[in-house]
Design an enzyme around this catalytic site. Structure first.
Site, PDB file in Angstrom:
ATOM      1  N   GLY A 239      25.543  36.719   2.507  1.00  0.00           N
ATOM      2  CA  GLY A 239      26.848  36.447   3.080  1.00  0.00           C
ATOM      3  C   GLY A 239      27.553  37.617   3.725  1.00  0.00           C
ATOM      4  O   GLY A 239      28.579  37.422   4.396  1.00  0.00           O
ATOM      5  N   GLU A 275      20.471  38.454  -1.584  1.00  0.00           N
ATOM      6  CA  GLU A 275      19.714  37.592  -0.653  1.00  0.00           C
ATOM      7  C   GLU A 275      20.380  37.726   0.712  1.00  0.00           C
ATOM      8  O   GLU A 275      21.195  36.906   1.100  1.00  0.00           O
ATOM      9  CB  GLU A 275      19.807  36.128  -1.113  1.00  0.00           C
ATOM     10  CG  GLU A 275      19.494  35.904  -2.580  1.00  0.00           C
ATOM     11  CD  GLU A 275      19.961  34.524  -3.088  1.00  0.00           C
ATOM     12  OE1 GLU A 275      20.716  33.828  -2.385  1.00  0.00           O
ATOM     13  OE2 GLU A 275      19.555  34.157  -4.203  1.00  0.00           O
ATOM     14  N   GLY A 277      20.712  37.936   4.741  1.00  0.00           N
ATOM     15  CA  GLY A 277      20.089  37.495   5.980  1.00  0.00           C
ATOM     16  C   GLY A 277      20.736  38.141   7.194  1.00  0.00           C
ATOM     17  O   GLY A 277      20.256  39.114   7.755  1.00  0.00           O
ATOM     18  N   ARG A 278      21.888  37.573   7.585  1.00  0.00           N
ATOM     19  CA  ARG A 278      22.559  37.973   8.820  1.00  0.00           C
ATOM     20  C   ARG A 278      22.771  39.486   8.945  1.00  0.00           C
ATOM     21  O   ARG A 278      22.552  40.058  10.008  1.00  0.00           O
ATOM     22  CB  ARG A 278      23.927  37.275   8.875  1.00  0.00           C
ATOM     23  CG  ARG A 278      24.695  37.466  10.157  1.00  0.00           C
ATOM     24  CD  ARG A 278      26.130  36.928  10.007  1.00  0.00           C
ATOM     25  NE  ARG A 278      26.165  35.615   9.406  1.00  0.00           N
ATOM     26  CZ  ARG A 278      26.153  34.468  10.092  1.00  0.00           C
ATOM     27  NH1 ARG A 278      26.150  34.502  11.404  1.00  0.00           N
ATOM     28  NH2 ARG A 278      26.177  33.312   9.465  1.00  0.00           N
ATOM     29  N   TYR A 318      28.948  26.334  15.445  1.00  0.00           N
ATOM     30  CA  TYR A 318      29.910  27.034  14.581  1.00  0.00           C
ATOM     31  C   TYR A 318      31.095  27.623  15.341  1.00  0.00           C
ATOM     32  O   TYR A 318      31.817  28.451  14.783  1.00  0.00           O
ATOM     33  CB  TYR A 318      29.234  28.209  13.863  1.00  0.00           C
ATOM     34  CG  TYR A 318      27.934  27.932  13.169  1.00  0.00           C
ATOM     35  CD1 TYR A 318      27.855  27.080  12.074  1.00  0.00           C
ATOM     36  CD2 TYR A 318      26.769  28.593  13.570  1.00  0.00           C
ATOM     37  CE1 TYR A 318      26.654  26.874  11.419  1.00  0.00           C
ATOM     38  CE2 TYR A 318      25.565  28.389  12.915  1.00  0.00           C
ATOM     39  CZ  TYR A 318      25.520  27.525  11.844  1.00  0.00           C
ATOM     40  OH  TYR A 318      24.331  27.330  11.199  1.00  0.00           O
ATOM     41  N   CYS A 346      21.716  18.682  29.223  1.00  0.00           N
ATOM     42  CA  CYS A 346      22.645  17.616  29.588  1.00  0.00           C
ATOM     43  C   CYS A 346      23.529  17.238  28.416  1.00  0.00           C
ATOM     44  O   CYS A 346      23.381  16.162  27.819  1.00  0.00           O
ATOM     45  CB  CYS A 346      21.861  16.416  30.109  1.00  0.00           C
ATOM     46  SG  CYS A 346      20.845  16.888  31.499  1.00  0.00           S
ATOM     47  N   TYR A 375      19.874  33.442  12.729  1.00  0.00           N
ATOM     48  CA  TYR A 375      20.211  32.037  12.971  1.00  0.00           C
ATOM     49  C   TYR A 375      20.167  31.704  14.466  1.00  0.00           C
ATOM     50  O   TYR A 375      20.882  30.821  14.920  1.00  0.00           O
ATOM     51  CB  TYR A 375      21.574  31.687  12.340  1.00  0.00           C
ATOM     52  CG  TYR A 375      21.608  32.047  10.865  1.00  0.00           C
ATOM     53  CD1 TYR A 375      20.828  31.350   9.957  1.00  0.00           C
ATOM     54  CD2 TYR A 375      22.364  33.130  10.404  1.00  0.00           C
ATOM     55  CE1 TYR A 375      20.808  31.708   8.616  1.00  0.00           C
ATOM     56  CE2 TYR A 375      22.349  33.499   9.064  1.00  0.00           C
ATOM     57  CZ  TYR A 375      21.572  32.777   8.173  1.00  0.00           C
ATOM     58  OH  TYR A 375      21.553  33.135   6.853  1.00  0.00           O
TER      59      TYR A 375
HETATM   60  C1  LIG Z   1      21.563  31.413   3.972  1.00  0.00           C
HETATM   61  C2  LIG Z   1      21.465  31.937   2.596  1.00  0.00           C
HETATM   62  C3  LIG Z   1      21.524  33.309   2.353  1.00  0.00           C
HETATM   63  C4  LIG Z   1      21.744  34.327   3.445  1.00  0.00           C
HETATM   64  O1  LIG Z   1      23.022  34.307   3.956  1.00  0.00           O
HETATM   65  P1  LIG Z   1      23.475  35.434   4.999  1.00  0.00           P
HETATM   66  O2  LIG Z   1      24.864  35.087   5.316  1.00  0.00           O
HETATM   67  O3  LIG Z   1      22.582  35.326   6.178  1.00  0.00           O
HETATM   68  O4  LIG Z   1      23.332  36.751   4.312  1.00  0.00           O
HETATM   69  C5  LIG Z   1      21.371  33.744   1.055  1.00  0.00           C
HETATM   70  N1  LIG Z   1      21.157  32.865   0.026  1.00  0.00           N
HETATM   71  C6  LIG Z   1      21.103  31.539   0.234  1.00  0.00           C
HETATM   72  C7  LIG Z   1      20.872  30.633  -0.919  1.00  0.00           C
HETATM   73  C8  LIG Z   1      21.241  31.034   1.507  1.00  0.00           C
HETATM   74  O5  LIG Z   1      21.195  29.708   1.706  1.00  0.00           O
END
Ligand SMILES: *Cc1c(COP(=O)(O)O)cnc(C)c1O
Length: 424
Positions: A239, A275, A277-278, A318, A346, A375
């Protein structure tokens, strides 16, 4: 120089001129800086180093094999949400014991595959899932390592479609039910309780939700330890936000985030798990697209480009802002113009930017849609029979195509004609 910067007025990915890739590959394409991925991973990991964390990459943000293999090389674990991501993470060389499996709808087949692989932890999101997991594991004579994903009812102050930690969201178990469910889990034959997990949302740009989460998780973990559970880790999910606007202050820094976690879990000897990601891959990717036409409407100017919502859905899904800049800096006295940057699909919702001030553009100009490494490509589709957009990875002066552009034939051959439609 890592990431994406102008050199002599031309946008480069590390040392590679993006015009050169466009010349070889055509447009649109995604392009990632592997050095910037490494830098961002190191910045995060270093901030938490004294806490000996397990830092996982949330594969769903960008699951290209080359990206996952880059993370494997950095020593990252993986947070997965499907059997497909399990296969990808293992194939990329991420050790099974560093793989965490989240998601509300794990199937029996997916659970079996993850048990077979020997993953590090199942982040269980409901009581029925717990029971299914226990019986599948018991039938295999193993115990599944389990954390419950806790829904702490915290507002992450982010877009509604990426908020996951409120009671209205489908994710996790209500925090008030946790002790009862942990007690139940401890009695099940196929379950080994190992941790506590949460993930309250994505693109979180202030510290306060992380602090509230750390307080609640630490308190719950303390209770569970007193209840007799041998917890080993505390998983804060992902997050951590990124800045999508140049000049915008960065979201909480890893150091600020680490300080919050350190303060709240100091008294517990639990391994923190993340965890992410972004934060790792968002700024490390761009989508390069070409201007096709400039269309002057009655009261709007449309810059029609060759990338569309099927390639990058974030703006329309979003309301996401992606900065857009010309690959070649425009040397002109002409004032910027307010335009809509739209694709060929379209749909009225097919746009990359609305009412955006851009320098005057001409057909053939290349544009870079910034901060598109997370994403982006993973959410691409083939709507309007547009082939999946290709991906490129840069390292220093080298670049490699990490997913080629499918031909029309590749695309069509995914379909099959039933016998009665086949030419005789
Ligand atoms: C999507 C997700 C993440 C990663 O979120 P980011 O905002 O990209 O860091 C981590 N854990 C779970 C369970 C997710 O679904």
């Amino acid at each position: 120089m890592t990431g994406f910067c102008y050199r002599n007025g031309v946008l480069h990915g590390e040392a590679v001129d993006l015009r050169m890739i466009a010349g070889e590959l055509g447009t649109p394409f995604y392009c990632y800086s592997s050095e910037l991925i490494g830098e961002r991973f190191a910045a995060f990991t270093d901030a938490f180093a004294d806490m000996n964390p397990l830092v996982c990459f949330a594969a769903k943000a960008n699951s290209n094999q080359a990206v996952l293999a880059t993370f494997a090389g950095l020593g990252a674990g993986a947070d997965i949400v499907s059997g497909g991501e399990l296969a990808r993470a293992l194939t990329a060389g991420i050790p099974a014991h560093k793989i965490l499996y989240s998601g509300v709808g794990k199937t029996a087949v997916e659970i079996s595959a993850a048990l077979e692989a020997g993953i590090g932890c199942f982040n269980v999101e409901s009581e029925p899932e717990l029971l299914a997991l226990s019986s599948i594991a018991a039938a295999r004579n193993v115990r599944a390592p389990v954390s419950f994903r806790i829904n702490p009812d915290i507002d992450a102050h982010t877009h509604a479609k990426i908020s996951t930690g409120k009671y209205e969201d489908k994710f996790g178990i209500p925090i008030g039910d946790a002790r009862r469910l942990y007690a139940e889990a401890a009695r099940l034959p196929g379950i080994d309780v190992v941790g506590v997990d949460a993930h309250i949302g994505s693109q979180i740009t202030c510290l306060e939700p992380f602090d509230s989460l750390a307080v609640k998780l630490a308190e719950l973990a303390g209770d569970l330890i007193r209840d007799g559970h041998a917890l080993r880790h505390l998983d804060f999910g992902g997050g951590l936000g990124v800045s999508y606007l140049p000049g915008e202050p960065p979201a909480p820094t890893p150091e600020q985030y680490a300080a919050v976690v350190r303060r709240r879990i100091r008294h517990l000897s639990l391994k923190p798990v993340f965890e992410i990601g972004r934060f790792f891959v968002g700024p490390a990717g761009v989508l390069v697209t070409k201007v096709l036409y400039i269309k002057k409407g009655r009261n709007r100017t449309f810059v029609i480009v060759d990338a569309a919502m099927n390639d990058l859905i974030r703006p329309t899904l979003y309301d996401a802002y992606h900065h857009i800049q010309p690959v070649e800096k425009v040397a002109t006295e002409m004032p910027a113009e307010v335009v809509d940057v739209v694709g060929p699909v379209c749909e009225t919702g097919d746009f990359l930017a609305l009412q955006r001030s851009l320098p005057p553009l001409r057909p053939g100009d290349l544009l870079a849609v910034m901060t598109a490494g997370a994403y982006g490509a993973v959410q691409a589709g083939t709507y309007n029979s547009r082939p999946l957009v290709p991906e490129v990875m840069i390292r220093g002066e080298a670049f490699a195509v990490i997913r080629p552009r499918p031909s029309y034939e590749d695309m069509i051959l995914l379909d099959r004609l039933p016998p009665w439609l086949q030419p005789s």
